[in-house]
Design an enzyme around this catalytic site. Structure first.
Site, short mmCIF file in Angstrom:
data_model
loop_
_atom_site.label_atom_id
_atom_site.label_comp_id
_atom_site.label_asym_id
_atom_site.label_seq_id
_atom_site.Cartn_x
_atom_site.Cartn_y
_atom_site.Cartn_z
CD GLU A 42 -2.72 1.03 2.81
OE1 GLU A 42 -3.68 2.00 2.66
OE2 GLU A 42 -2.54 0.51 3.86
CD GLU A 56 -8.81 2.78 2.85
OE1 GLU A 56 -7.87 2.76 2.18
OE2 GLU A 56 -9.13 3.11 4.46
#
Length: 591
Positions: free
Chosen positions: A427, A552
């Site tokens: 990530e 997100e």
């Protein structure tokens, strides 16, 4: 950060083991925590101690990536959770723990812990090792009213109640001061939301600090009563004044009203007192003659309101905004107000009036509050000697909507924290790629982007928001990639602060508008499932002072979306969507 669907997966099931952050424990059977004052665990050993009594475990604590992990069952029982209140769902790899009205929900692989339904960040997620689940002990313990100490040489963890058995026995005297940053902030009997409310304090109140446990300060209220206040609603000040100075803030006789003779004014009192910007002027005579603000000159000519502030000594400035109504606040640290007017009518297109107050002493802080006619932009320049501050306040034209806007862009995770892992991706790498492109696009349109990190290194959660606050950012956007134990889960979501995070309702509403525009652009450009605008009590949203959102972009755990995250065009579309969403928000704000 793993949010989104994780927050909807917590269900009930059979009792089992979990674990993680710093050690915690208890033996088989019913809860052992009633009256417990000390719990000790040691890495690599299958026995632990509760008030000097030894108990056995069928698994031992271990250290991984600098964190100590402990089996859930033993931790939960030691902290007073009954067997019947440990509910594990093997399908979702989630657990519910309930103790004295406090319910905690955790999911393996997720750094989000639900405390009575409200999301809270953790620095490590629960994990599964050798078929057993291990849980972030420190976060769980503190949510249930305990504190944790790690002894590195002995490789042991000590868990104790945050509030000593005998009231006050843990105090070592005043450790400094905090200034309250919100109105009607609860002071509780212990360091957690499960404790009763003793009193409420307001913005600008000064309290003496007697101790600290994680996100909670133990403070003394006027009259000598002690309680606990959550850290994100206060600002730390220096050590308490000496015996020859004015009274210690928060102690009996303290000037919590900032000079008002009848105590702190209420919102319906005369003189505009009680405002959250704390701009009222003390009425007592100055006792110490430090450097003062010598003049404030306002030039209302043209479309730009130009303000020049000069002082006798060097000063530093911190500029931030308040909404509902719109205000621009300038804190000048190192100088007192001197003899400048308390209020000046300005009457320009951008500024209605200017108010001045002595916000703080030791150190001196002069607060300027510009009452605005609506949202504005500003430029500020402090001279090299720190004695002159020049500000230009103006309303931007539609074609220059991004010109001079300070926008904080926060690439999630970094350094030793990789964030979510899935399908061969990390990530932290993806968020940095997107954030760098967002910053580049903003710069091309005249904005002043602030990256909280511009390479692969660690930045603390609170430090990220502090950077934005200190820079006077107008907008804060944190960029993340989601994950879930179920690889079929997919979609895009944008988060704002939940009501549990408190703060200014006006800022929360502006955050919702910003999130709506960004979410709409991302869904349009990326073509992923629309998970909507969601709410959570994330630290980076809670501690920022401007409209703030957390994006997100996609799920790294979903093979299809993970493949998209490796594509340059997808990264570009994500960045373009965030930038266009920001621009859409600013256009509607200036109408």
């Amino acid at each position: 950060m793993k949010k989104g669907k994780f927050c909807r997966l917590l269900t009930t099931g059979a009792a089992a083991c979990l674990a993680a952050g710093l050690l915690f424990f208890s033996g088989p059977g019913s809860s052992q925590a009633a009256g417990v004052q000390k719990i000790v665990f040691k890495v690599g050993e299958k026995s632990y101690f509760v008030d000097e009594n030894a108990f056995s475990m069928d698994a031992s604590p271990f250290i991984s990536q600098g964190r100590t992990y402990v089996p859930l069952r033993y931790l939960a029982l030691a902290l007073g959770v009954d067997n019947k209140d440990i509910q594990w769902n093997n399908g979702t790899k989630s657990v519910l723990l309930t103790r004295k009205g406090v319910q905690l929900g955790l999911t393996v692989g997720s750094r989000i812990m639900l405390v009575n339904g409200q999301a809270r960040d953790m620095d490590v997620p629960p994990v599964i090792e050798d078929g057993r689940s291990y849980l972030p002990a420190r976060h769980v313990a503190e949510a249930l009213g305990y504190r944790v100490e790690w002894n590195a040489p002995a490789r042991t963890v000590l868990v104790q109640p945050a509030v000593p058995a005998e009231s006050g026995s843990g105090d070592t005297g005043a450790l400094g001061q905090v200034v309250v940053q919100g109105n009607l902030v609860n002071v509780r009997s212990g360091p957690g939301l499960q404790y009763e409310v003793l009193a409420q304090v307001n913005s600008g109140d000064r309290l003496t600090v007697l101790g600290k446990v994680s996100d909670w300060y133990k403070v003394q209220l006027p009259g000598g009563v002690t309680g606990w206040i959550v850290a994100w609603y206060v600002r730390e000040e220096g050590p308490p004044a000496g015996s020859g100075d004015s009274p210690v803030p928060g102690a009996p006789g303290d000037d919590t009203s900032r000079g008002m003779p009848e105590g702190r004014p209420q919102p319906d009192d005369d003189g505009g007192a009680g405002q959250e910007d704390g701009s009222q002027q003390p009425q007592e005579q100055e006792q110490e003659q430090g450097p003062a603000v010598s003049s404030i000159d306002v030039d209302p000519a043209g479309d730009v309101t130009r303000v020049k502030i000069t002082a006798e000594g060097a000063m530093t400035c911190n500029i931030f905004r308040l909404s509902a109504p719109e205000r621009l606040v300038v804190d000048l640290t190192g100088v007192r107000p001197g003899n400048i007017p308390l209020e000046t009518a300005v009457g320009t297109e951008a500024v209605n009036k200017l108010r001045v107050g002595w916000f703080s002493k030791s150190p001196d802080v002069t607060r300027l509050v510009f009452d605005l006619n609506g949202p504005v932009r500003y430029r500020a320049s402090l001279s090299a000697d720190g004695k002159t501050l020049v500000m230009e306040i103006y309303i931007p034209s539609p074609e220059d909507i991004l010109q001079d806007v300070v926008i904080a862009i926060d690439p999630g995770h970094g350094g030793p924290d990789p964030g979510a892992l899935g399908n061969g991706l990390r990530e932290k790498d993806i968020t940095l790629r997107i954030a760098r492109r967002v910053a580049s696009l903003l710069s091309e349109q005249g904005a002043r982007p602030l990256l909280t990190r511009d390479a692969d290194y660690e930045v603390g959660l609170y430090e990220r928001a502090d950077m934005a606050n200190r820079a006077g950012a107008e907008i804060f956007v944190s960029i993340h990639i989601n994950a879930n134990v179920n690889p079929s889960v997919q979609g895009t979501a944008t988060y704002i602060l939940s009501p549990a995070g408190g703060g200014d309702p006006g800022r929360r509403e502006e955050s919702r508008k910003l999130a709506g525009y960004i979410q709409a652009q991302l869904v349009k450009r990326l073509g992923l499932e629309n998970d909507g605008v969601l709410e959570a009590n994330f630290a980076i949203l809670r501690t920022s002072t401007m409209p703030a959102v957390l994006v997100e972009v996609a799920y790294i755990s979903n093979p299809g979306e993970a493949a998209l995250l490796t594509q340059d065009w997808f990264i570009e579309e994500a960045a373009q969507g965030i930038v266009q969403g920001i621009a859409d928000y600013l256009h509607q704000r200036w109408g």
